[in-house]
Design an enzyme around this catalytic site. Structure first.
Site, PDB file in Angstrom:
ATOM      1  N   ARG A  27      -2.385   6.320   9.481  1.00 51.81           N
ATOM      2  CA  ARG A  27      -2.391   5.854   8.083  1.00 51.81           C
ATOM      3  C   ARG A  27      -2.453   7.029   7.118  1.00 51.81           C
ATOM      4  O   ARG A  27      -2.447   8.184   7.518  1.00 51.81           O
ATOM      5  CB  ARG A  27      -3.599   4.945   7.874  1.00 51.81           C
ATOM      6  N   CYS A  33      -7.885 -10.901   0.077  1.00 50.16           N
ATOM      7  CA  CYS A  33      -8.076 -10.525   1.478  1.00 50.16           C
ATOM      8  C   CYS A  33      -8.331 -11.748   2.359  1.00 50.16           C
ATOM      9  O   CYS A  33      -9.287 -12.499   2.133  1.00 50.16           O
ATOM     10  CB  CYS A  33      -9.240  -9.542   1.618  1.00 50.16           C
ATOM     11  N   CYS A  72     -16.634  -8.626   4.424  1.00 50.53           N
ATOM     12  CA  CYS A  72     -16.673  -8.972   5.856  1.00 50.53           C
ATOM     13  C   CYS A  72     -17.038  -7.723   6.636  1.00 50.53           C
ATOM     14  O   CYS A  72     -17.118  -6.631   6.065  1.00 50.53           O
ATOM     15  CB  CYS A  72     -15.317  -9.554   6.301  1.00 50.53           C
ATOM     16  N   ARG A 116       0.862  -1.191   0.000  1.00 52.89           N
ATOM     17  CA  ARG A 116       0.000   0.000   0.000  1.00 52.89           C
ATOM     18  C   ARG A 116       0.901   1.245   0.000  1.00 52.89           C
ATOM     19  O   ARG A 116       1.665   1.457   0.938  1.00 52.89           O
ATOM     20  CB  ARG A 116      -0.881  -0.029   1.234  1.00 52.89           C
ATOM     21  N   CYS A 170     -15.069  -3.253  -1.465  1.00 51.74           N
ATOM     22  CA  CYS A 170     -13.711  -3.513  -0.987  1.00 51.74           C
ATOM     23  C   CYS A 170     -13.083  -4.623  -1.823  1.00 51.74           C
ATOM     24  O   CYS A 170     -13.756  -5.290  -2.597  1.00 51.74           O
ATOM     25  CB  CYS A 170     -13.747  -3.922   0.476  1.00 51.74           C
ATOM     26  N   CYS A 212     -14.180  -1.937   5.175  1.00 51.81           N
ATOM     27  CA  CYS A 212     -13.193  -1.229   4.345  1.00 51.81           C
ATOM     28  C   CYS A 212     -13.798  -0.341   3.259  1.00 51.81           C
ATOM     29  O   CYS A 212     -13.166   0.613   2.827  1.00 51.81           O
ATOM     30  CB  CYS A 212     -12.227  -2.228   3.728  1.00 51.81           C
ATOM     31  N   LYS A 247      -4.423   0.725  14.526  1.00 45.31           N
ATOM     32  CA  LYS A 247      -4.400   1.687  13.419  1.00 45.31           C
ATOM     33  C   LYS A 247      -5.037   3.010  13.832  1.00 45.31           C
ATOM     34  O   LYS A 247      -5.888   3.050  14.745  1.00 45.31           O
ATOM     35  CB  LYS A 247      -5.108   1.108  12.211  1.00 45.31           C
ATOM     36  N   LYS A 252      -6.539   6.840  12.028  1.00 39.38           N
ATOM     37  CA  LYS A 252      -6.881   7.436  10.731  1.00 39.38           C
ATOM     38  C   LYS A 252      -7.338   8.887  10.876  1.00 39.38           C
ATOM     39  O   LYS A 252      -8.105   9.197  11.793  1.00 39.38           O
ATOM     40  CB  LYS A 252      -7.979   6.611  10.061  1.00 39.38           C
TER      41      LYS A 252
HETATM   42 FE1  SRM Z   1      -9.350  -2.144   5.493  1.00 38.56          FE
HETATM   43  C1  SRM Z   1      -8.093  -4.809   7.134  1.00 38.56           C
HETATM   44  C2  SRM Z   1      -8.330  -3.414   2.567  1.00 38.56           C
HETATM   45  C3  SRM Z   1      -9.980   0.815   4.044  1.00 38.56           C
HETATM   46  C4  SRM Z   1     -11.226  -1.251   8.197  1.00 38.56           C
HETATM   47  N1  SRM Z   1      -8.313  -3.804   4.959  1.00 38.56           N
HETATM   48  C5  SRM Z   1      -7.856  -4.764   5.803  1.00 38.56           C
HETATM   49  C6  SRM Z   1      -6.984  -5.774   5.057  1.00 38.56           C
HETATM   50  C7  SRM Z   1      -5.561  -5.352   5.207  1.00 38.56           C
HETATM   51  C8  SRM Z   1      -7.212  -7.260   5.434  1.00 38.56           C
HETATM   52  C9  SRM Z   1      -6.384  -7.893   6.503  1.00 38.56           C
HETATM   53  O1  SRM Z   1      -6.362  -7.391   7.645  1.00 38.56           O
HETATM   54  O2  SRM Z   1      -5.800  -8.936   6.222  1.00 38.56           O
HETATM   55  C10 SRM Z   1      -7.519  -5.572   3.617  1.00 38.56           C
HETATM   56  C11 SRM Z   1      -6.533  -5.887   2.487  1.00 38.56           C
HETATM   57  C12 SRM Z   1      -7.269  -6.488   1.331  1.00 38.56           C
HETATM   58  C13 SRM Z   1      -6.462  -6.589   0.104  1.00 38.56           C
HETATM   59  O3  SRM Z   1      -6.267  -7.718  -0.390  1.00 38.56           O
HETATM   60  O4  SRM Z   1      -6.029  -5.575  -0.418  1.00 38.56           O
HETATM   61  C14 SRM Z   1      -8.060  -4.169   3.690  1.00 38.56           C
HETATM   62  N2  SRM Z   1      -9.073  -1.411   3.670  1.00 38.56           N
HETATM   63  C15 SRM Z   1      -8.736  -2.113   2.562  1.00 38.56           C
HETATM   64  C16 SRM Z   1      -8.885  -1.287   1.304  1.00 38.56           C
HETATM   65  C17 SRM Z   1      -7.846  -1.617   0.250  1.00 38.56           C
HETATM   66  C18 SRM Z   1     -10.309  -1.458   0.767  1.00 38.56           C
HETATM   67  C19 SRM Z   1     -10.528  -1.016  -0.656  1.00 38.56           C
HETATM   68  O5  SRM Z   1     -11.042  -1.846  -1.406  1.00 38.56           O
HETATM   69  O6  SRM Z   1     -10.252   0.138  -1.007  1.00 38.56           O
HETATM   70  C20 SRM Z   1      -8.779   0.114   1.914  1.00 38.56           C
HETATM   71  C21 SRM Z   1      -7.360   0.593   1.999  1.00 38.56           C
HETATM   72  C22 SRM Z   1      -7.249   1.877   2.721  1.00 38.56           C
HETATM   73  C23 SRM Z   1      -5.908   2.536   2.622  1.00 38.56           C
HETATM   74  O7  SRM Z   1      -5.523   2.879   1.515  1.00 38.56           O
HETATM   75  O8  SRM Z   1      -5.301   2.760   3.683  1.00 38.56           O
HETATM   76  C24 SRM Z   1      -9.311  -0.140   3.314  1.00 38.56           C
HETATM   77  N3  SRM Z   1     -10.335  -0.466   6.050  1.00 38.56           N
HETATM   78  C25 SRM Z   1     -10.577   0.612   5.266  1.00 38.56           C
HETATM   79  C26 SRM Z   1     -11.578   1.441   5.856  1.00 38.56           C
HETATM   80  C27 SRM Z   1     -12.174   2.700   5.228  1.00 38.56           C
HETATM   81  C28 SRM Z   1     -11.451   3.939   5.656  1.00 38.56           C
HETATM   82  O9  SRM Z   1     -10.418   3.887   6.330  1.00 38.56           O
HETATM   83  O10 SRM Z   1     -11.931   5.002   5.300  1.00 38.56           O
HETATM   84  C29 SRM Z   1     -11.950   0.840   7.046  1.00 38.56           C
HETATM   85  C30 SRM Z   1     -13.073   1.316   7.994  1.00 38.56           C
HETATM   86  C31 SRM Z   1     -12.667   2.478   8.812  1.00 38.56           C
HETATM   87  C32 SRM Z   1     -11.971   2.042  10.052  1.00 38.56           C
HETATM   88  O11 SRM Z   1     -10.764   1.894  10.040  1.00 38.56           O
HETATM   89  O12 SRM Z   1     -12.652   1.823  11.062  1.00 38.56           O
HETATM   90  C33 SRM Z   1     -11.162  -0.351   7.163  1.00 38.56           C
HETATM   91  N4  SRM Z   1      -9.568  -2.876   7.370  1.00 38.56           N
HETATM   92  C34 SRM Z   1     -10.441  -2.384   8.295  1.00 38.56           C
HETATM   93  C35 SRM Z   1     -10.420  -3.254   9.444  1.00 38.56           C
HETATM   94  C36 SRM Z   1     -11.250  -3.087  10.732  1.00 38.56           C
HETATM   95  C37 SRM Z   1     -10.594  -2.176  11.675  1.00 38.56           C
HETATM   96  C38 SRM Z   1     -11.276  -2.129  12.995  1.00 38.56           C
HETATM   97  O13 SRM Z   1     -11.118  -1.133  13.699  1.00 38.56           O
HETATM   98  O14 SRM Z   1     -11.943  -3.084  13.382  1.00 38.56           O
HETATM   99  C39 SRM Z   1      -9.505  -4.292   9.138  1.00 38.56           C
HETATM  100  C40 SRM Z   1      -9.103  -5.484  10.027  1.00 38.56           C
HETATM  101  C41 SRM Z   1      -8.153  -5.109  11.105  1.00 38.56           C
HETATM  102  O15 SRM Z   1      -7.632  -3.996  11.185  1.00 38.56           O
HETATM  103  O16 SRM Z   1      -7.921  -5.981  11.935  1.00 38.56           O
HETATM  104  C42 SRM Z   1      -9.007  -4.014   7.820  1.00 38.56           C
HETATM  105 FE1  SF4 Z   2     -11.151  -7.646   3.403  1.00 36.49          FE
HETATM  106 FE2  SF4 Z   2     -13.206  -7.318   5.006  1.00 36.49          FE
HETATM  107 FE3  SF4 Z   2     -11.731  -5.223   4.321  1.00 36.49          FE
HETATM  108 FE4  SF4 Z   2     -13.263  -6.338   2.529  1.00 36.49          FE
HETATM  109  S1  SF4 Z   2     -13.969  -5.336   4.418  1.00 36.49           S
HETATM  110  S2  SF4 Z   2     -11.102  -5.785   2.229  1.00 36.49           S
HETATM  111  S3  SF4 Z   2     -13.212  -8.473   3.083  1.00 36.49           S
HETATM  112  S4  SF4 Z   2     -11.042  -6.903   5.537  1.00 36.49           S
END
Ligand code: SRM
Ligand code: SF4
Length: 571
Positions: A149, A442, A481, A80, A436, A485, A214, A216
């Protein structure tokens, strides 16, 4: 400072122990990279590499067959690359494009936080890929991990001095909160992959255990909430007066992730706590980060985001601590109004001056496929475009500051490649939809999202068109899930994967990103989704008030109750 005790070290989660032993994020990454016997890292390093902006992944499509053949999982890495404020140059675009072909799976993902993701990078190619974007002044440090981030801001820096100032502040916050460790440089950039003999660095803001989780930050300039500021740990609302940037309203404690079956986890929108002049906003961000560093839960990672810290100690106690650390109180928040959290597509700007094109990118995926050569078209454009390539928080792309003489040429290249704006052929529902990544990379995905949403939209589009709603802005967001994201809990229609082919349906967020939605139906397959949504869309088409959004409509008509705050989400 108030004395809210952190959990005792013995209770620290596994990741905390890895961080403590890592010597400022070094761990055994050098050994892991040198080990050619496996495509994977040493287990502890899989945690640490996140701070360097990368995730170890497997190809989940091949998982069961490889298991059957007793083969190691097919390991590869997602990288990333941060783009603070979303602004990349043509040279940076070209480089990412080339790296995705050389080391990735040939595609780039523009993410919901305005970063580039490369997928499918093999361990042996990680250093070359990272060196590749470093040469064009990009990095992946803090792309992931327990740190601040990518700082989001979708404001067009060319629109006015205030817009430019907001983007500069986003970039300054990002620089200020970037980890100081030299581990990233030593491991990836010096080329030697040699362990350092230098004394380990100091992290003046984070300390050696970094944050519990994390963190943000996002900025927005009303009336556009296109970076969804309320889903961030810190959301900053720019306040403009008479063509000047006065400062920012500050909101704290947003976050969307939750876990099915664990109601103590929930999405929560940030609370507005006051106003800060522009020259003090860095200090406010830093102090919020340090409170979370000191008070955040390091025992249970499911409960360690700032939102839970705030709900544990209470917002007044949190704000009092912030005021104490700042040495002054925040002023009362200024009035503001958000209208929308989606992107405004198409051309803007005068035909004889610089112009901007907001391009719809399905699922944020930059690729070529038959009849749709988006990646090639953008490569051709990047060879002469003198403006910028701006990534939006809605996974779209803005060709910004286009020179007057280039506008027609850009339009022609996009059209020749089947990648033109196509706004008239696509429903607004599709243009505004987010999905996502989910499968196949993922590890968390229970269901498809990016690969499936276009097919579902084909069917929903038919319903939308039949009811004359092709231009109605309805936010639909799908994830594989409940982690959130694609910010599904801020979708007027949220679909959250629960099992293969099955989704929970959430309804009732408002269009401006200021109200969460609520669970309406569980475990729906495609027929179920269409069966549930069709009558609601039909009722909306005939029964909506002037300017009423779909989310507001379903709340007004009692289909779902409004979610007022995070703790009510499951109610
Ligand atoms: Fe996310 C984890 C993809 C934005 C909440 N996110 C992941 C992981 C790294 C999966 C993992 O833990 O193994 C995903 C990688 C998938 C892949 O194959 O690329 C992933 N998140 C993404 C992206 C690429 C989604 C997309 O399709 O665009 C976004 C990348 C953001 C970036 O450039 O930094 C992405 N993730 C978000 C957002 C939206 C936002 O930030 O505006 C959220 C919700 C906001 C938040 O943080 O609360 C988000 N991602 C999560 C979470 C849940 C965090 C939590 O507090 O519970 C996880 C899981 C974790 O952290 O344990 C996670
Ligand atoms: Fe993966 Fe769940 Fe984030 Fe989708 S919402 S990219 S399935 S961690």
């Amino acid at each position: 400072m108030s004395d809210i005790p952190a959990p005792a070290p013995a209770a620290h989660s596994e990741v905390e122990h890895v961080k403590i032993a890592s010597r400022y994020l070094r761990g055994t990454l050098v050994d892991s990279l040198a080990n050619r016997l496996t495509g994977a890292l040493n287990p502890d390093d899989t945690h640490l590499i996140k701070f360097h902006g990368s995730y170890q992944q497997t190809d989940r499509d091949l998982e069961s067959e490889r298991k059957r053949q007793k083969l190691e999982a097919l390991f590869s890495f997602m990288i990333r690359v941060r783009v603070p404020g979303g602004v990349a140059s043509a040279a940076q675009w070209q480089r990412m494009d080339a790296l995705s072909d050389a080391y990735g799976n040939g595609t780039m993902k523009l993410t919901t936080r305005q970063t580039f993701q490369l997928h499918g990078v093999l361990k042996r190619n990680l250093p070359a890929a990272i060196q590749g974007f470093n040469e064009v002044q990009m990095d992946s440090i803090a792309g992931c991990g327990d740190v601040n981030r990518n700082v989001m801001c979708n404001t067009n820096p060319h629109e006015s001095p205030v817009h430019g100032a907001v983007v500069e502040i986003a970039q300054a916050i990002s620089a200020h909160l970037t980890p100081r460790t030299t581990a990233y440089r030593e491991i990836w950039l010096d080329g030697s992959l040699q362990e350092t003999t230098e004394a380990v660095d100091d992290e003046p803001i984070y300390g050696h255990t970094y944050l519990p989780r994390k963190f943000k930050i996002a900025l927005a300039l009303p009336p556009y909430n296109d970076s969804d500021i309320f889903s961030n740990d810190v959301g900053l609302i720019a306040i403009e007066e008479n063509g000047e940037l006065l400062g920012f309203n500050v909101a704290v404690g947003g976050g969307l992730g939750m876990t099915f079956g664990q109601p103590e986890t929930y999405p929560r929108l940030a609370d507005l706590i006051g106003f800060v002049p522009a020259d003090q906003v860095l200090d406010v961000c830093e102090k919020v980060v340090t409170i979370q560093r000191d008070w955040g839960n390091r025992e249970n990672r499911k409960l360690s985001r700032l939102k839970y810290t705030i709900d544990r100690v209470g917002l007044p106690a949190f704000v009092a601590e912030l005021h104490q650390r700042l040495g002054h109180e925040l002023a009362p928040a200024h009035p503001y109004q958000f209208h929308s959290s989606s992107d405004a597509f198409g051309w803007t700007g005068a035909p004889d001056g610089p112009s901007h094109l907001v391009l719809f990118i399905e699922g944020g995926r930059i690729l070529d496929r038959p009849g749709y050569r988006l990646k090639s078209a953008l490569r051709e454009i990047s060879a002469f475009h003198t403006g910028d390539f701006r990534l939006t928080g809605n996974q779209n792309l803005i060709l910004g500051n286009i020179a007057p003489g280039h506008r027609a040429r850009i339009q022609a290249i996009l059209e020749e490649n089947g990648a033109g704006p196509r706004a008239d052929q696509i429903t607004k529902l599709r243009r505004d939809a987010l999905a996502c990544v989910a499968l196949n990379t993922c590890s968390q995905a229970f269901a498809e999202a990016e690969r499936y949403l276009p097919q579902l939209l084909d069917k929903l589009d038919a319903v939308i068109r039949a009811h004359g709603l092709a231009e109605a802005g309805i936010l639909l967001r799908m994830t594989g899930c409940p982690n959130g994201c694609a910010r599904p809990y801020l979708g007027e229609i949220g679909l959250v994967g629960k099992a293969p082919g099955r989704y929970n349906l959430y309804l009732g967020a408002n269009h401006a990103g200021e109200r969460l939605n609520k669970l309406y139906r569980e475990m729906l397959d495609e027929d179920g989704i269409l069966r549930e949504l069709t009558p609601l869309l039909a009722a909306y088409a005939t029964g909506r008030g002037p300017g009423e959004g779909f989310g507001d409509f379903v709340v007004r008509t009692g289909v779902v109750k409004a979610t007022v705050k995070g703790l009510d989400f499951h109610a």
